[in-house]
Design an enzyme around this catalytic site. Structure first.
Site, PDB file in Angstrom:
ATOM      1  N   ASP A  57     -17.681 -33.341  -6.337  1.00  0.00           N
ATOM      2  CA  ASP A  57     -18.927 -32.594  -6.542  1.00  0.00           C
ATOM      3  C   ASP A  57     -19.186 -31.649  -5.356  1.00  0.00           C
ATOM      4  O   ASP A  57     -18.492 -31.714  -4.336  1.00  0.00           O
ATOM      5  CB  ASP A  57     -20.109 -33.553  -6.737  1.00  0.00           C
ATOM      6  N   GLU A  69      -5.656 -13.074 -11.411  1.00  0.00           N
ATOM      7  CA  GLU A  69      -4.533 -13.941 -11.770  1.00  0.00           C
ATOM      8  C   GLU A  69      -3.656 -13.162 -12.752  1.00  0.00           C
ATOM      9  O   GLU A  69      -4.011 -12.988 -13.919  1.00  0.00           O
ATOM     10  CB  GLU A  69      -5.019 -15.239 -12.416  1.00  0.00           C
ATOM     11  N   ASN A 109     -21.299 -39.250  -5.175  1.00  0.00           N
ATOM     12  CA  ASN A 109     -22.296 -40.078  -5.879  1.00  0.00           C
ATOM     13  C   ASN A 109     -21.634 -41.176  -6.715  1.00  0.00           C
ATOM     14  O   ASN A 109     -22.261 -41.737  -7.599  1.00  0.00           O
ATOM     15  CB  ASN A 109     -23.202 -39.195  -6.766  1.00  0.00           C
ATOM     16  N   ASP A 147     -19.501 -41.316  -9.115  1.00  0.00           N
ATOM     17  CA  ASP A 147     -19.182 -41.238 -10.553  1.00  0.00           C
ATOM     18  C   ASP A 147     -17.707 -40.945 -10.781  1.00  0.00           C
ATOM     19  O   ASP A 147     -17.270 -40.719 -11.909  1.00  0.00           O
ATOM     20  CB  ASP A 147     -20.068 -40.173 -11.246  1.00  0.00           C
ATOM     21  N   ASP A 182      -9.649 -15.107 -13.592  1.00  0.00           N
ATOM     22  CA  ASP A 182      -8.785 -15.902 -14.454  1.00  0.00           C
ATOM     23  C   ASP A 182      -8.133 -15.036 -15.539  1.00  0.00           C
ATOM     24  O   ASP A 182      -8.832 -14.340 -16.273  1.00  0.00           O
ATOM     25  CB  ASP A 182      -9.661 -16.975 -15.133  1.00  0.00           C
TER      26      ASP A 182
HETATM   27  O1  ISL Z   1       1.036 -21.009 -17.240  1.00  0.00           O
HETATM   28  C1  ISL Z   1       0.223 -21.471 -17.992  1.00  0.00           C
HETATM   29  C2  ISL Z   1       0.278 -21.250 -19.467  1.00  0.00           C
HETATM   30  O2  ISL Z   1       1.280 -22.064 -19.953  1.00  0.00           O
HETATM   31  C3  ISL Z   1      -0.885 -22.277 -17.495  1.00  0.00           C
HETATM   32  O3  ISL Z   1      -0.509 -23.028 -16.383  1.00  0.00           O
HETATM   33  C4  ISL Z   1      -2.125 -21.499 -17.179  1.00  0.00           C
HETATM   34  O4  ISL Z   1      -2.835 -21.545 -18.351  1.00  0.00           O
HETATM   35  C5  ISL Z   1      -1.967 -20.016 -16.828  1.00  0.00           C
HETATM   36  O5  ISL Z   1      -1.343 -19.908 -15.608  1.00  0.00           O
HETATM   37  C6  ISL Z   1      -3.384 -19.391 -16.805  1.00  0.00           C
HETATM   38  O6  ISL Z   1      -4.179 -20.165 -15.951  1.00  0.00           O
HETATM   39  C7  ISL Z   1      -5.587 -19.935 -15.929  1.00  0.00           C
HETATM   40  O7  ISL Z   1      -6.163 -19.883 -17.246  1.00  0.00           O
HETATM   41  C8  ISL Z   1      -6.204 -21.079 -18.022  1.00  0.00           C
HETATM   42  C9  ISL Z   1      -6.580 -22.344 -17.235  1.00  0.00           C
HETATM   43  O8  ISL Z   1      -6.190 -23.491 -17.978  1.00  0.00           O
HETATM   44  C10 ISL Z   1      -5.881 -22.374 -15.884  1.00  0.00           C
HETATM   45  O9  ISL Z   1      -6.299 -23.518 -15.141  1.00  0.00           O
HETATM   46  C11 ISL Z   1      -6.222 -21.086 -15.156  1.00  0.00           C
HETATM   47  O10 ISL Z   1      -5.693 -21.086 -13.823  1.00  0.00           O
HETATM   48  C12 ISL Z   1      -7.221 -20.844 -19.103  1.00  0.00           C
HETATM   49  O11 ISL Z   1      -8.447 -20.515 -18.497  1.00  0.00           O
HETATM   50 CA    CA Z   2     -19.482 -37.033  -8.114  1.00  0.00          CA
END
Ligand code: ISL
Ligand code: CA
Length: 555
Positions: free
Chosen positions: A38, A263, A32, A34, A209
């Site tokens: 998206d 993660e 779109n 911007d 995460d």
């Molecule tokens: O290694 C790191 C800390 O210095 C960052 O690259 C990262 O914050 C870490 O690997 C955790 O990552 C995840 O949580 C963060 C977010 O910023 C990252 O994008 C996500 O993958 C907080 O939510």
């Molecule tokens: Ca867009």
């Protein structure tokens, strides 16, 4: 209920054979004008993903967010971010994926929320607000300082003082990302409910995460100076994590056919096994940091060697055990572009070395994750000054170190390892803004989109795109690559990475110089089944930055 996975020979869950493709929606395709990617942009490229041959998409957060951390600060877990579109756009994208046999896993960010989430807006109103204990509030120390010496990953202390209620709140990341209190059963119930909301819409699971951080260390004691150098290993260490994950599985996951990948920031390989041993009913997979961060110490880039890289692959393969399964990746939205990090992004070598690295990812033992653009050999971006970066991690860490590090040194490290390197827009064409947007892109497009782009590579048989596409297809038909044992046959060689996968031998030349590699006599060579190499007896000649997969007979 996922397939019975209490024994290594049980029915094989679908996620063990899948090739996963990570999309960072902000940078994938803008429809779109911007300048921001998206969800309709993803829907428009589903045939591209189908042709590539990926089985699963991992979508980085698509939820409503003020974008302090580009969506990893969620304001409403049941609403699509306005910049990305509407819930109808999400439903159309998911329907399009399902119609093509592509599963979707979404990003579960529940260690923290945005400070603009309704829960936190309530929580900070007063000490006796019903939502107060959704977050982690503590009194100041007698001297008025923060409750302990925890540091945040985006700079400064991990505590921010709230004048209104006279207490500090905890945030491992930005002050706009307050940590949720998982000791509160109401918080856990909220998470189970929001997981069901998306599973009932048809998603196939979650990437979780920093999930090891949800269990805070009892009493929140100060860190030692050694622990402060890498606090993630303390933040990820509380045993109650396993209780929370088992409850998550009982309450939610066991009632759906899902895949979960945690993660595992701050979890060492030997500890990761406890998270993914299928008998423990916790997670299915983890994303570990041992390889992508092998040459990064905090903000500083150090160095890596091929023997060290090989040792890590062997360590991770052995650590996972008979009831676990590995993930294999070389980049994501938090790390530099793999060809700039582990390959050779000189324009004369970038295509060849990107093909070698994608061969590594797609022939190692475990579930492979490709990051958007990795199939094209996209490179780091030539950032000129610190102001060119969007990432709050770059600015936050600079505030922490500027009193003792020159800007030139800090900039050199950010250029090499900064997360924005992986966040520049996808390069679809050689046209304006690489075909990503007709507007002004939120982050500049790499000028090398002139040559590194999907349209041009689709036309060239030996492009990174076509190499990756062909190898994904080859892998799908190869039980050796999907299930075969892994064995490094030459761990000390400094130029060639040579390993067995079942009856196949994978050879990767990590240098510009051609190499004649002598394969041990007991591995009788039967011919090249993928890639290019000359075989003379037991000697294989590999050109600079090329790879080959050979069939090996017994004896
Ligand atoms: O290694 C790191 C800390 O210095 C960052 O690259 C990262 O914050 C870490 O690997 C955790 O990552 C995840 O949580 C963060 C977010 O910023 C990252 O994008 C996500 O993958 C907080 O939510
Ligand atoms: Ca867009």
């Amino acid at each position: 209920m996922t397939a019975n996975s209490t024994s290594p020979t049980a029915a094989r869950p679908w996620w063990k054979d899948a090739v996963i493709y990570q999309i960072y929606p902000r940078s994938f395709l803008d429809t779109n004008g911007d300048g921001v990617g998206d969800l309709p942009g993803i829907t428009a490229k589903l045939d591209y993903l189908k042709a590539l041959g990926v089985d699963v998409v991992w979508l980085s957060p698509h939820f409503d967010s003020p974008n302090a951390d580009n969506g990893y600060d969620i304001r409403d877990y049941r609403k699509v971010m306005a910049e990305f579109g509407t819930m109808a756009d999400f439903d159309a994208m998911l329907a399009g994926m399902t119609a093509r046999g592509i599963r979707l896993i979404i990003d579960l960010v529940v260690n923290h929320s945005s400070d603009e989430h309704a829960w936190f807006v309530e929580s900070r109103k007063s000490r006796d607000n019903p939502y107060r204990d959704y977050y982690i509030w503590r009194d100041p120390k007698p001297d008025g300082g923060p409750p302990n010496n925890y540091r945040a990953f985006f700079g400064g202390p991990a505590w921010t003082f709230d004048e209104g209620s006279g207490q500090y709140y905890l945030h491992y990341f930005a002050a706009k990302q307050p940590d949720l209190n998982w000791d509160n059963p109401k918080v856990r119930q909220e998470v189970w409910d929001l997981m069901r909301f998306w599973l009932d819409k048809g998603v196939s699971g979650f990437r979780m995460d920093v999930i090891p951080f949800i269990a805070k260390t009892s009493g929140l004691p100060d860190l030692t100076s050694e622990e402060l150098r890498a606090p993630q290993f303390v933040y990820a260490g509380d045993p109650r994590l396993h209780d929370h994950l088992r409850e998550m599985r009982r309450e939610v996951l066991d009632h759906y056919d899902t895949m979960t990948v945690g993660e595992a920031f701050g979890v060492r390989p030997e500890k990761a096994r406890d998270l993914i041993d299928s008998r423990r009913r916790e997670l299915d997979l983890v994303i570990n940091f041992d390889i992508v961060r092998m040459d990064i110490d905090g903000w500083r880039k150090t160095s890596w060697t091929l023997p060290r890289l090989k040792a890590l692959y062997t360590e991770l393969d052995q650590a996972v055990g008979p009831f676990g399964w590995n993930t294999v990746f070389l980049s994501n939205h938090d790390n530099p572009r793999s060809v700039s990090h582990f390959g050779d992004d000189d324009p004369a070598w970038v295509e060849r070395s990107a093909k070698v690295l994608n061969t590594l990812i797609l022939t190692q033992r475990g579930t492979p994750f490709l990051y958007q653009g990795e199939e094209l050999g996209m490179t780091n971006y030539p950032f000129r000054t610190l102001d060119d970066f969007d990432d709050l991690e770059v600015a936050g860490r600079w505030r922490d170190v500027k009193h003792r590090v020159s800007e030139a040194e800090y900039l050199a490290n950010a250029r090499a390892m900064g997360r924005d390197n992986a966040r520049t827009p996808m390069q679809w064409t050689s046209g304006p803004n690489g075909g990503f947007t007709t507007g002004r892109p939120w982050l500049p497009v790499n000028p090398n989109t002139a040559t590194i782009n999907a349209a041009a590579e689709a036309e060239r048989p030996d492009s990174v795109l076509n190499h990756t596409r062909a190898l994904i297809a080859f892998r799908r038909d190869s039980i050796d690559l999907r299930e075969g044992d892994y064995r490094d046959i030459d761990p000390d060689h400094e130029q060639v990475f040579a390993y067995r996968r079942g009856k196949l031998l994978v050879l990767l030349n990590f240098e510009r110089e051609a190499v004649r590699y002598a394969v041990p006599a007991e591995q009788a060579l039967h011919g090249v089944v993928f890639g290019s190499a000359e075989i003379q007896g037991q000697t294989v000649r590999l050109d600079g930055w090329t790879s080959a997969i050979l069939e090996v007979g017994a004896g």
